[in-house]
Design an enzyme around this catalytic site. Structure first.
Site, PDB file in Angstrom:
ATOM      1  N   HIS A  88       0.879  -1.190   0.000  1.00 36.24           N
ATOM      2  CA  HIS A  88       0.000   0.000   0.000  1.00 36.24           C
ATOM      3  C   HIS A  88       0.912   1.234   0.000  1.00 36.24           C
ATOM      4  O   HIS A  88       1.742   1.386  -0.893  1.00 36.24           O
ATOM      5  CB  HIS A  88      -0.933  -0.118   1.212  1.00 36.24           C
ATOM      6  N   ASP A 134       2.787   5.345  -6.712  1.00 34.26           N
ATOM      7  CA  ASP A 134       4.030   5.270  -5.955  1.00 34.26           C
ATOM      8  C   ASP A 134       5.281   5.162  -6.822  1.00 34.26           C
ATOM      9  O   ASP A 134       6.391   5.203  -6.306  1.00 34.26           O
ATOM     10  CB  ASP A 134       3.979   4.063  -4.997  1.00 34.26           C
ATOM     11  N   HIS A 192      -2.210  -2.515  -9.769  1.00 34.05           N
ATOM     12  CA  HIS A 192      -3.219  -1.943  -8.885  1.00 34.05           C
ATOM     13  C   HIS A 192      -4.455  -2.820  -8.927  1.00 34.05           C
ATOM     14  O   HIS A 192      -4.781  -3.372  -9.975  1.00 34.05           O
ATOM     15  CB  HIS A 192      -3.584  -0.516  -9.346  1.00 34.05           C
TER      16      HIS A 192
HETATM   17  N1  CMC Z   1       5.106  -6.873 -10.249  1.00 32.61           N
HETATM   18  C1  CMC Z   1       4.986  -8.083 -10.857  1.00 32.61           C
HETATM   19  N2  CMC Z   1       3.847  -8.764 -10.970  1.00 32.61           N
HETATM   20  C2  CMC Z   1       2.752  -8.202 -10.452  1.00 32.61           C
HETATM   21  C3  CMC Z   1       2.777  -6.939  -9.814  1.00 32.61           C
HETATM   22  C4  CMC Z   1       4.007  -6.281  -9.729  1.00 32.61           C
HETATM   23  N3  CMC Z   1       4.103  -5.081  -9.143  1.00 32.61           N
HETATM   24  N4  CMC Z   1       1.534  -6.629  -9.390  1.00 32.61           N
HETATM   25  C5  CMC Z   1       0.746  -7.671  -9.731  1.00 32.61           C
HETATM   26  N5  CMC Z   1       1.491  -8.601 -10.385  1.00 32.61           N
HETATM   27  C6  CMC Z   1       0.990  -9.861 -10.972  1.00 32.61           C
HETATM   28  C7  CMC Z   1       0.631 -10.850  -9.886  1.00 32.61           C
HETATM   29  O1  CMC Z   1       1.726 -11.667  -9.559  1.00 32.61           O
HETATM   30  C8  CMC Z   1      -0.485 -11.632 -10.553  1.00 32.61           C
HETATM   31  O2  CMC Z   1       0.101 -12.492 -11.491  1.00 32.61           O
HETATM   32  P1  CMC Z   1      -0.546 -13.958 -11.747  1.00 32.61           P
HETATM   33  O3  CMC Z   1      -1.890 -13.681 -12.332  1.00 32.61           O
HETATM   34  O4  CMC Z   1       0.391 -14.631 -12.671  1.00 32.61           O
HETATM   35  O5  CMC Z   1      -0.631 -14.615 -10.397  1.00 32.61           O
HETATM   36  C9  CMC Z   1      -1.219 -10.556 -11.353  1.00 32.61           C
HETATM   37  O6  CMC Z   1      -0.226  -9.550 -11.639  1.00 32.61           O
HETATM   38  C10 CMC Z   1      -2.396  -9.931 -10.614  1.00 32.61           C
HETATM   39  O7  CMC Z   1      -1.906  -9.368  -9.428  1.00 32.61           O
HETATM   40  P2  CMC Z   1      -2.605  -9.490  -8.005  1.00 32.61           P
HETATM   41  O8  CMC Z   1      -1.546  -9.628  -6.977  1.00 32.61           O
HETATM   42  O9  CMC Z   1      -3.685 -10.540  -8.047  1.00 32.61           O
HETATM   43  O10 CMC Z   1      -3.295  -8.088  -7.915  1.00 32.61           O
HETATM   44  P3  CMC Z   1      -3.894  -7.423  -6.607  1.00 32.61           P
HETATM   45  O11 CMC Z   1      -5.007  -6.593  -7.048  1.00 32.61           O
HETATM   46  O12 CMC Z   1      -4.169  -8.436  -5.544  1.00 32.61           O
HETATM   47  O13 CMC Z   1      -2.671  -6.533  -6.061  1.00 32.61           O
HETATM   48  C11 CMC Z   1      -1.165  -4.760  -5.766  1.00 32.61           C
HETATM   49  C12 CMC Z   1      -2.519  -5.174  -6.298  1.00 32.61           C
HETATM   50  C13 CMC Z   1      -1.054  -3.237  -5.837  1.00 32.61           C
HETATM   51  C14 CMC Z   1      -1.039  -5.163  -4.294  1.00 32.61           C
HETATM   52  C15 CMC Z   1      -0.053  -5.418  -6.604  1.00 32.61           C
HETATM   53  O14 CMC Z   1      -0.154  -5.013  -7.950  1.00 32.61           O
HETATM   54  C16 CMC Z   1       1.335  -5.146  -6.069  1.00 32.61           C
HETATM   55  O15 CMC Z   1       1.801  -5.839  -5.163  1.00 32.61           O
HETATM   56  N6  CMC Z   1       2.058  -4.090  -6.594  1.00 32.61           N
HETATM   57  C17 CMC Z   1       3.332  -3.711  -6.068  1.00 32.61           C
HETATM   58  C18 CMC Z   1       3.171  -2.885  -4.808  1.00 32.61           C
HETATM   59  C19 CMC Z   1       2.663  -1.493  -5.118  1.00 32.61           C
HETATM   60  O16 CMC Z   1       3.150  -0.812  -5.999  1.00 32.61           O
HETATM   61  N7  CMC Z   1       1.683  -1.044  -4.309  1.00 32.61           N
HETATM   62  C20 CMC Z   1       1.118   0.309  -4.437  1.00 32.61           C
HETATM   63  C21 CMC Z   1      -0.295   0.271  -4.916  1.00 32.61           C
HETATM   64  S1  CMC Z   1      -0.918   1.868  -5.420  1.00 32.61           S
HETATM   65  C22 CMC Z   1      -0.951   2.874  -4.056  1.00 32.61           C
HETATM   66  C23 CMC Z   1      -1.646   2.345  -2.862  1.00 32.61           C
HETATM   67  O17 CMC Z   1      -2.739   1.771  -2.933  1.00 32.61           O
HETATM   68  O18 CMC Z   1      -1.097   2.508  -1.790  1.00 32.61           O
END
Ligand code: CMC
Length: 446
Positions: free
Chosen positions: A285, A380, A324
């Site tokens: 987050h 971010d 996201h």
């Molecule tokens: N790098 C590589 N792969 C990713 C990333 C990433 N940053 N984000 C998602 N994926 C992949 C994930 O592994 C999954 O792949 P698969 O379908 O093969 O299993 C697919 O994309 C879908 O991702 P998810 O984890 O199911 O998506 P989510 O909605 O649960 O998670 C998230 C959203 C923001 C937690 C995630 O994208 C992430 O961890 N990003 C990196 C951390 C980040 O930048 N966070 C800030 C978010 S924006 C500001 C805020 O809200 O604070």
């Protein structure tokens, strides 16, 4: 067999009825059918409870870990269309607010639903400004932290501690009391953040200067040294104000959901806000901005980007600042932030990590892995580079997110409190643990 639930009828623009706005479910265990209303493209999970095999059963539930497809509230604060990259506060596009508004005006809008008149803005600014001072005992409290304490840990604890100073905050159903705690929270967040920063440096605290703007005063409390009067650089002051606008709210994210959930027990707003800050602290987050910078430093050079991306695709690490839950397109905030980054770099010199970030983005946006998963830079990805150029240490990055998000948290908290449909947040579970077993004395355990 249909349930007694009355179905709503959708209407065409000419007033004639179209297909019914209902969902018919057939339970193949019993052969019974149920007709459930659809409102705002949503069914009520509690309508599923009538679906049961035996009348004594609890009834059908929906299972949705991490709330992937569950609306937990009706809200009128912030609208996001993640497929096309739209973000609006109370209907106003983020691009408009970033260009024309100030953080304090935007905070008023989030909290009150309308842009303020000139008199309302003056009054709001006066009250926030006159609540920036903190009790001297809070300074002593901050002094107790170790010199290398993470400022987010200090923020969580110190904001929670405010509840011990303001007993009237327990009066959460008094609009007057809520207003007062709102002034205090929005006014004191920058002061506590700046004091936490100065504490880690071992520098004396700088008291608020009521002549300065909200971001200008924050810069004063952070960076003033021996000058009699601190004059913030107007470019940095405006850049910070825009960053605050962009971070002010983001509908039902992890920390907004936290303040609603914790607040639903009717605890005071300081304790609930402390919980929201804790949720924000996590690297998935608001802690992601700090992690992005650590990642860029680890990559080290543009030449190393392809190898790093390979590791991301192999699932060994994440490309922090990408992806996201809601945005499946370019985060509109990231676009504005990229623009601000260049303004700050023009003044402070280009951040050497920028080239690495740009190369990560270039490769990722062309790569099948990221395209297929619709992973784009989020808010971010570029903020850390700006904050670093402005002189902030990495540990302060999530704090710079928490300060402006306070207005969104309070708007979400208040909306939850006055919503007659909301109750204490209490999800159900699917229990798959042991059935009853009898206590085994120690000597008989394997
Ligand atoms: N790098 C590589 N792969 C990713 C990333 C990433 N940053 N984000 C998602 N994926 C992949 C994930 O592994 C999954 O792949 P698969 O379908 O093969 O299993 C697919 O994309 C879908 O991702 P998810 O984890 O199911 O998506 P989510 O909605 O649960 O998670 C998230 C959203 C923001 C937690 C995630 O994208 C992430 O961890 N990003 C990196 C951390 C980040 O930048 N966070 C800030 C978010 S924006 C500001 C805020 O809200 O604070």
């Amino acid at each position: 067999m249909s349930s007694p639930l009355s179905a709503t009828q959708a209407r065409k623009p000419d007033g004639t009825a179209t297909a019914r706005e209902t969902l018919t479910i057939t339970d193949n265990r019993t052969g019974k059918s149920y007709e459930i209303p659809i409102t705002h493209g949503t069914i009520r999970a509690s309508d599923l409870r009538q679906v049961k095999v035996d009348p004594k059963e609890f009834g059908l539930m929906s299972y949705d870990p991490a709330f992937n497809n569950t609306a937990s509230c009706i809200s009128r604060v912030t609208y996001i269309d993640g497929d096309v990259g739209i973000l609006r506060y109370r209907g106003y596009p983020i691009e408009d607010l970033a260009e024309k508004s100030t953080y304090l005006e935007t905070a008023y809008l989030l909290l009150n639903g309308e842009l303020p008149t000139s008199a309302q803005l003056k009054d709001w600014t006066y009250h926030v400004t006159h609540h920036t001072f903190i009790h001297e005992s809070i300074k002593k409290f901050l002094d107790g932290f170790h010199y290398d304490a993470h400022p987010m840990g200090m923020m969580i604890s110190t904001i929670a501690a405010l509840s011990t100073f303001y007993h009237d905050a327990k009066d959460i159903f008094s609009p007057e009391s809520r207003k007062k705690q709102t002034y205090r929270l929005i006014g004191k967040m920058p002061t506590i953040a700046a004091f936490a920063y100065r504490h880690t440096l071992g520098m004396p605290y700088v008291y608020p200067d009521n002549d300065l703007s909200y971001p200008g005063n924050f810069l004063n409390m952070l960076f003033r040294t021996s000058e009699a009067k601190y004059r913030p650089n107007p470019t940095l002051e405006r850049a910070l104000d825009i960053l605050f606008i962009l971070h002010a709210d983001h509908e039902q994210n992890c920390s907004a959901n936290t303040i609603r959930s914790v607040g639903s027990s009717h605890v005071d707003p300081y304790s609930a806000t402390a919980a929201a800050i804790a949720a924000l602290y996590g690297p998935l987050h608001g802690g992601a901005n700090e992690e992005v910078l650590r990642m860029l430093m680890e990559i080290g050079s543009v030449q190393n980007v392809p190898a790093f991306i390979k590791r991301v695709k192999a699932g060994e690490t994440k490309l922090m600042g990408f992806g996201h839950r809601v945005y499946k397109n370019y985060d509109p905030r990231a676009r504005i932030i990229k623009h601000i980054a260049y303004q700050v770099f023009d003044l402070m010199g280009k951040n050497p990590l920028l080239e690495i970030a740009l190369e990560c983005e270039r490769i990722a946006l062309e790569d099948e892995y990221f395209i297929k998963r619709k992973l784009y830079p989020n808010v971010d990805f570029y903020t850390g580079l700006i904050y670093q150029s402005m002189g902030f240490p990495m540990t302060m990055f999530p704090v710079l997110f928490a300060i402006p998000r306070t207005s969104g948290w309070i708007a979400q908290w208040e909306e939850m409190l006055v919503d007659p449909e909301q109750k204490i947040a209490r999800p159900r579970q699917i229990y798959l643990g042991h059935d009853t077993r009898h206590y085994v004395p120690m000597e008989e355990r394997g």
